[in-house]
Design a protein around this motif. Structure first.
Motif, short mmCIF file in Angstrom:
data_model
loop_
_atom_site.label_atom_id
_atom_site.label_comp_id
_atom_site.label_asym_id
_atom_site.label_seq_id
_atom_site.Cartn_x
_atom_site.Cartn_y
_atom_site.Cartn_z
N UNK A 131 53.39 35.77 35.75
CA UNK A 131 52.51 35.82 36.91
C UNK A 131 51.21 35.07 36.61
N UNK A 132 50.44 34.77 37.65
CA UNK A 132 49.15 34.12 37.46
C UNK A 132 48.16 34.59 38.52
N UNK A 133 46.88 34.45 38.18
CA UNK A 133 45.78 34.90 39.04
C UNK A 133 45.91 36.40 39.32
N UNK A 134 45.61 37.16 38.29
CA UNK A 134 45.80 38.61 38.28
C UNK A 134 44.45 39.30 38.12
N UNK A 135 44.25 40.39 38.87
CA UNK A 135 43.07 41.23 38.71
C UNK A 135 43.49 42.69 38.64
N UNK A 136 43.02 43.39 37.61
CA UNK A 136 43.13 44.86 37.56
C UNK A 136 41.72 45.37 37.35
N UNK A 137 41.24 46.17 38.31
CA UNK A 137 39.81 46.49 38.34
C UNK A 137 39.57 47.95 38.72
N UNK A 138 38.81 48.64 37.87
CA UNK A 138 38.21 49.95 38.15
C UNK A 138 39.18 51.13 38.18
N UNK A 139 40.47 50.91 38.16
CA UNK A 139 41.40 52.03 38.23
C UNK A 139 41.41 52.83 36.93
N UNK A 140 42.01 54.01 36.98
CA UNK A 140 42.20 54.86 35.80
C UNK A 140 43.69 54.96 35.51
N UNK A 141 44.05 54.82 34.24
CA UNK A 141 45.46 54.88 33.82
C UNK A 141 45.65 56.10 32.94
N UNK A 142 46.63 56.94 33.32
CA UNK A 142 46.89 58.17 32.58
C UNK A 142 48.37 58.33 32.29
#
Length: 449
Positions: A205-216
């Motif tokens: 993939x390209x041009x990816x954003x992962x922002x501000x979330x919480x991962x549990x």
């Protein structure tokens, strides 16, 4: 010819910076400028409009499938997940040009029933194969995002966690297939092999954003960036303490910015990889490169790791302005062995504050003492402006081989206030130390009376 000369100039410049112990700020700026954020069309769909129920009980799998289908029909858009707990019995598969926006107070809670996750083309510990779908999976997509202040819960602490004790046969089978170049279509795993899926995987993939979330509570690696490029990860946080819960794993990926992340992981915070053994060495045109990690809070097993699956090579990694919150086993850890081959080069680390660790800075070409015939090249590594309160084992470790020495290591302005073993430097050449203090600083001697 001009392109070749430009890259040759960059290579020479990086070697020069490493030898001088300098951080190449202009190179970092150029990478950040090149990374593109996703462009998302204006179409929006709220999952409540499609019948979603945030009651933590109802299965919302069909709702997310329908939302993705609508976005595909509209050539993209934003899927809005409002406050509530949304049970999802199966994976979310992305399409291009979509932002999955998980709002504050919203939680995606995935099923832990392995039968809910069909096999897809993926990777497991450096070997390409077919296995259970990652919980959130994007393949051959562009312009995609996961955003918002909500939470993704992988329910990894029960059934998936029990797979760890049963995975050995499947793991060994995957590695044999790697070493024997078994065709990809014959590498089928899933049920009966107990290889846990990643929580989130972006593949090709390209041009990816992962922002501000919480991962549990991930089943396995939390965020896997596989053969992808132009990636921004920022402002996210973790509480994921199961087996192998790496925070972020870039693999065969390039142009990656990781910033302002608060880690709390059961394994490595950031683990940079590039394929394993035979398969990785066959993909030397796709190293992991141009990766920036800055302004992060580390907590877990290790802070930043390169390897051990790095057979296609890792280069141009820049780590700066990070600190620990609590314990780490190792602060910065470069690891490979004589099965891997490949290279680790042009690694720059500065302005790092470590608290209590077992080992502060660790570079080894002999990880687990395994393998033969494919020793790795490690060169041009620069550590500067690093403090550590206590290393219960070693302050600085460098381990090469007599016939394949680690080369060009710069250590500048390093202070480790307490260490059981100060320095172990074995089979390395051109190691430059400037203002390195391990233990109590020596005082100026006075004249004898």
């Amino acid at each position: 010819m001009m392109k070749f000369n430009y890259f040759l100039f960059l290579l020479i410049s990086m070697v020069s910076f490493a030898q001088k112990g300098e951080f190449p700020t202009e190179k970092v700026d150029s990478i950040v400028k090149r990374i593109q954020l996703p462009i998302i069309p204006s179409y929006e769909i709220n999952i409540l409009q499609l019948g979603a129920k945030g009651d933590s009980i109802s299965n919302n799998k069909f709702v997310f499938d329908k939302a993705m289908a609508l976005c595909k029909k509209k050539n993209g858009g934003t899927i809005i997940v409002p406050k509530g707990v949304y049970k999802i019995n199966g994976p979310i598969h992305f399409v291009s040009n979509v932002n999955l926006k998980i709002e504050k107070g919203a939680k995606l809670k995935f099923s832990d029933n392995p039968q809910d996750y069909p096999m897809v083309f993926t990777s497991w510990e450096g070997t390409m194969l077919y296995n259970y779908s990652p919980l959130i999976y994007a393949y051959n997509c562009s312009n995609i995002a996961i955003s918002g202040d909500g939470t993704i819960d992988g329910e990894g602490g029960k059934i998936w966690k029990s797979f760890k004790a049963k995975e050995e046969a499947g793991k060994n089978r995957s590695r044999e297939m790697n070493h024997n170049s078994v065709p990809l279509n014959d590498r089928k795993f899933g049920e009966g092999y107990f290889l846990r899926p990643q929580m989130i995987q972006f593949f090709n993939c390209k041009n990816i954003l992962v922002e501000n979330i919480r991962i549990e509570n991930s089943p396995f690696w939390c965020l896997h960036l596989l053969k992808s490029q132009s990636i921004t990860i920022r402002g996210i946080s973790y509480k994921s303490l199961n087996y192998n819960n790496d925070g972020i794993d870039p693999e065969y990926s390039r142009d990656v910015l990781i910033e302002n992340v608060t880690f709390n992981n059961g394994d490595d915070n950031v683990a940079i990889k590039a394929g394993r053994d035979h398969e990785g060495r066959a993909n030397t045109l796709t190293p992991s490169e141009n990766i920036i990690i800055r302004n992060c809070n580390f907590k877990g097993l290790h802070g930043v790791v390169i390897g051990s699956e790095m057979s296609a090579g890792v280069q141009n990694v820049f780590v700066e302005n990070c600190k620990t919150v609590g314990y780490l086993k190792r602060g910065i850890y470069l690891k490979t062995n004589a099965d891997r081959g490949g290279f680790i080069k042009n690694i720059f680390v500065r302005n790092i504050q470590l608290d209590d660790v077992e080992d502060c800075l660790y570079i080894t070409a002999n990880y687990h003492g395994e393998g033969s015939g494919f020793q790795s090249d490690i060169s041009n590594v620069c550590f500067s402006d690093i403090t550590c309160n206590k290393a219960s084992e070693s302050g600085i470790v460098i381990q090469g081989f007599p016939n394949k020495k680690i080369k060009n290591i710069s250590l500048k302005n390093i202070e480790i206030k307490s260490a059981k073993n100060a320095l172990s430097n074995e089979n390395a050449e051109n190691v430059l130390m400037t203002d390195v203090f391990i233990g109590k600083k020596a005082t100026v001697p006075t004249a004898a009376k």
